[in-house]
Write an enzyme that holds these catalytic residues in place. Structure first.
Site, PDB file in Angstrom:
ATOM      1  N   GLU A 111      56.788  32.610  63.765  1.00  0.00           N
ATOM      2  CA  GLU A 111      55.680  33.554  63.661  1.00  0.00           C
ATOM      3  C   GLU A 111      54.845  33.651  64.931  1.00  0.00           C
ATOM      4  OE1 GLU A 111      54.519  35.626  61.032  1.00  0.00           O
ATOM      5  OE2 GLU A 111      56.559  35.265  60.310  1.00  0.00           O
ATOM      6  N   SER A 417      37.486  52.085   7.019  1.00  0.00           N
ATOM      7  CA  SER A 417      36.156  52.359   6.457  1.00  0.00           C
ATOM      8  C   SER A 417      35.032  51.588   7.128  1.00  0.00           C
ATOM      9  CB  SER A 417      36.154  52.058   4.957  1.00  0.00           C
ATOM     10  OG  SER A 417      36.997  52.962   4.281  1.00  0.00           O
TER      11      SER A 417
END
EC number: 2.4.99.28
Length: 679
Positions: A111, A417
């Protein structure tokens, strides 16, 4: 000499005359001055541009960059440890001494080979990459190389976003130079190795070591170190566990060999080590031992919704992006103080888990799926409706895997309900259309009523009969569907939906009719989930004990940053007026009847007043009970994730469970009535 030749000779002499030479010199002089001025101007403009970007760079917080070892923590309502935050990002922070030298060298070699020489940016590499990219463009190659150093990559991962722009790159380079002034090379490399994306949800070398090799990072061998070092450039392409790479492993094997070659070239490993490693790869490949196990929190049902809510509140208050708030929660060392009552949470879970509570359901209530999870599920929520603080939230029944579906918080379903107090009788009384003693006829709908309500067929009551004239109090006690439809029709669908939305219910585009507002039958389109859940209903029913005021439900009391500063605080409730105090008390008083002498008698416990409403959806596929006391509100849901008939009644199953969990919540509490009663 002819006349023409003489003229030609004269013109040639004139061109070479001192006068003409002076003009050319002057032109060239001003031309080069112009070029120089343009160059200076361009450099100045670029310099100003770069300086402006540098000035707009975020302040370098070295402590924040290194604070990866401070996971966010959740605490219960007594301040005792509850859970560490576990997100989809898997990260296990390790110290420098736990990371093998070969792993550090592998990353540096592939890297950033001049990592130990540069001061944050690699000038030589930058010019080399520019030349290489220009050459690639001229040759028609699409290959573009990058020039980011390890320090720059750390800045990008820890401070900036993944945005691709010149501005972001300039900030990255500037902050990298600054970071090198504050941290040693080993500190930078160690922090980088704990933050680097390693594919999937893995961040950092320790998580990657666990995923690919089921090893602690300190136990990795040379080949494994080289593999991880090469992985980060293109985690998906080099993922040895992907199906494509299992069939053709040459891509990641060659990449690993490239890392080993670079390590050998730089003198990080000997020729013998290099040759042995290459031979190992050629002979055996790379042996993976995958570990994809997800971590599970101690209080799974409560913790994940609390994190979700904290994230949303942080975004609302501080305008964080999703990416920023995810990073803050995962790595920011926050202290999240939840409202969870540990004992109550555990006891509610025990009640929902108990098979004895489902004996009334004849449709094999204890059947389990292939994962050992009950097919019949349940959820429950208990809220202190004065403060809005959620005291218990259980999203499922029985032992379940991590990240299981939370039915109390994330799910939306029809509420049956249970909607009637919220979107029918509450609004009707609040709008002055009636009161507890007002009469409505429980009878078939007239042709005019069928037309105005949109029903094609005559709706029915659950009890398959008609009771004639009923007061509002009687109608809600026996849960008359016909009465509710007629009252809801008077209220108006748009008014009912407006009340419902303020109470937290969600109405999709296909759930905006009278069957939804009167009977709670939501379409629940998978592409447009709607309805409610126990979290929603517990919060909504608290309105009737709080003078018609809804207090926004919260799963936490405060959040502190890593420095101890309070960044979120819910000590001052967020309130919304829904009903008048008079209307809310009338509904509260009406709801007590179903518990005192109706189908929900089992919801009663001790001498504490209880008010509530059952709910059943079409085909007995969902059972609900939502209610309140002068102290708390709560809601219960029972059903199947893949809906099917349960062959009993809501009151028979949900009411006893409500009574049990609320009895636990009210242990040692004295009798009282709701505050500020309206006479």
């Amino acid at each position: 000499m002819t006349e023409r030749k003489r003229e030609h000779k004269d013109r040639k002499q004139n061109k070479n005359s001192p006068k003409n030479q002076s003009k050319v010199t002057k032109f060239l002089k001003w031309f080069f001055i112009g070029i120089l001025l343009l160059g200076i101007t361009a450099v100045t403009v670029v310099g100003i541009y770069v300086l402006s970007i540098i000035r707009s760079s975020p302040e370098l917080d070295v402590q924040a960059i290194q604070s990866l070892n401070q996971p966010s923590i959740l605490y219960d309502d007594q301040g005792n440890f509850m859970d560490n935050v576990i997100t989809r990002e898997q990260r296990y922070v390790v110290k420098s001494e736990e990371i093998p030298d070969n792993l550090k060298k592998a990353f540096v070699a592939i890297e950033d080979e001049r990592f130990y020489e540069h001061k944050g940016i690699d000038i030589k590499r930058i010019f080399g990459v520019i030349a290489s990219n220009i050459k690639g463009k001229l040759s028609g190659s699409n290959t573009v190389q990058g020039a980011s150093t390890i320090t720059q990559q750390l800045i990008k991962n820890a401070v900036l976003t993944n945005e691709v722009s010149y501005e972001r790159k300039i900030k990255e380079m500037y902050l990298a130079l600054e970071l090198e002034k504050h941290l040693s090379k080993d500190e930078i490399l160690t922090t980088y190795l704990n933050t680097i994306p390693m594919g999937g949800y893995q961040y950092g070398v320790s998580a990657a070591a666990q995923r690919f090799f089921s090893k602690n990072v300190s136990d990795l061998n040379l080949v494994e170190c080289a593999y991880l070092g090469g992985l980060t450039q293109a985690p998906t392409s080099y993922d040895g566990l992907s199906e494509a790479n299992k069939e053709n492993p040459s891509r990641y094997l060659n990449r690993t060999k490239s890392v080993l070659f670079k390590m050998h070239e730089l003198g990080y490993i000997s020729s013998e080590q290099y040759n042995d490693a290459i031979n190992e790869i050629d002979t055996n490949g790379i042996k993976f031992t995958p570990n994809n196990k997800l971590s599970k929190t101690n209080f799974e049902w409560f913790t994940r919704p609390a994190i979700t809510q904290v994230k949303q509140d942080l975004m609302d208050k501080y305008k964080y992006t999703q990416e920023e708030v995810d990073k803050l929660i995962a790595n920011g060392g926050l202290k999240i103080y939840t409202s969870m009552d540990r004992n109550l949470q555990n006891n509610v879970q025990k009640v929902l888990d108990d098979p004895n509570n489902y004996k009334a359901i004849t449709n094999n209530p204890n059947e389990k799926n292939e994962d050992g999870v009950y097919k019949l599920q349940a959820s429950a929520t208990i809220i202190d409706y004065k403060t809005g603080h959620v005291k218990a939230l259980v999203g499922g029944r029985g032992e379940q895997p991590a990240m299981s579906h939370n039915r109390a918080y994330y799910d939306l379903k029809s509420i049956g309900s249970a909607t009637k107090p919220l979107t029918v009788y509450g609004p009707a009384i609040d709008l002055g259309l009636g009161g507890a003693g007002s009469v409505v006829n429980d009878s078939p709908l007239s042709n005019k009523e069928l037309s105005s309500t949109g029903y094609k067929d005559q709706p029915k009551n659950e009890y398959n009969s008609y009771r004639g004239p009923l007061t509002f109090r009687e109608a809600i006690k026996i849960s008359s569907n016909l009465a509710a439809i007629k009252v809801a029709n008077e209220v108006g669908v748009s008014n009912s939906i407006a009340y419902g939305e303020k109470l937290g219910l969600v109405y999709g585009p296909h759930s905006r009719g009278i069957s939804t507002t009167a009977l709670g039958q939501f379409q629940n389109d998978p592409n447009n989930p709607d309805g409610g859940n126990t979290y929603t209903l517990a919060s909504a029913f608290g309105v009737f004990g709080n003078n018609g005021v809804k207090t926004n439900a919260k799963l936490y009391t405060k959040v502190l940053d890593s420095h101890g500063n309070v960044i979120l605080d819910t000590s001052t409730p967020e309130e919304t007026k829904i009903f008048s105090p008079q209307a809310s008390y009338i509904v509260y008083d009406m709801l007590k009847d179903q518990v005192e002498s109706g189908s929900a008698k089992s919801a009663k416990f001790g001498n504490i007043p209880v008010a509530g409403k059952t709910g059943t959806t079409t085909g007995d596929k969902d059972y609900l009970f939502a209610g309140l006391t002068p102290y708390y509100s709560a809601a219960i849901w029972i059903g199947y994730d893949k809906p099917r008939e349960m062959r009993t009644s809501s009151g028979t199953v949900t009411s006893p469970i409500f009574g049990k969990i609320m009895g636990l919540a009210h242990k040692d509490l004295q009798y009282k009535e709701v505050d500020n009663l309206v006479e």
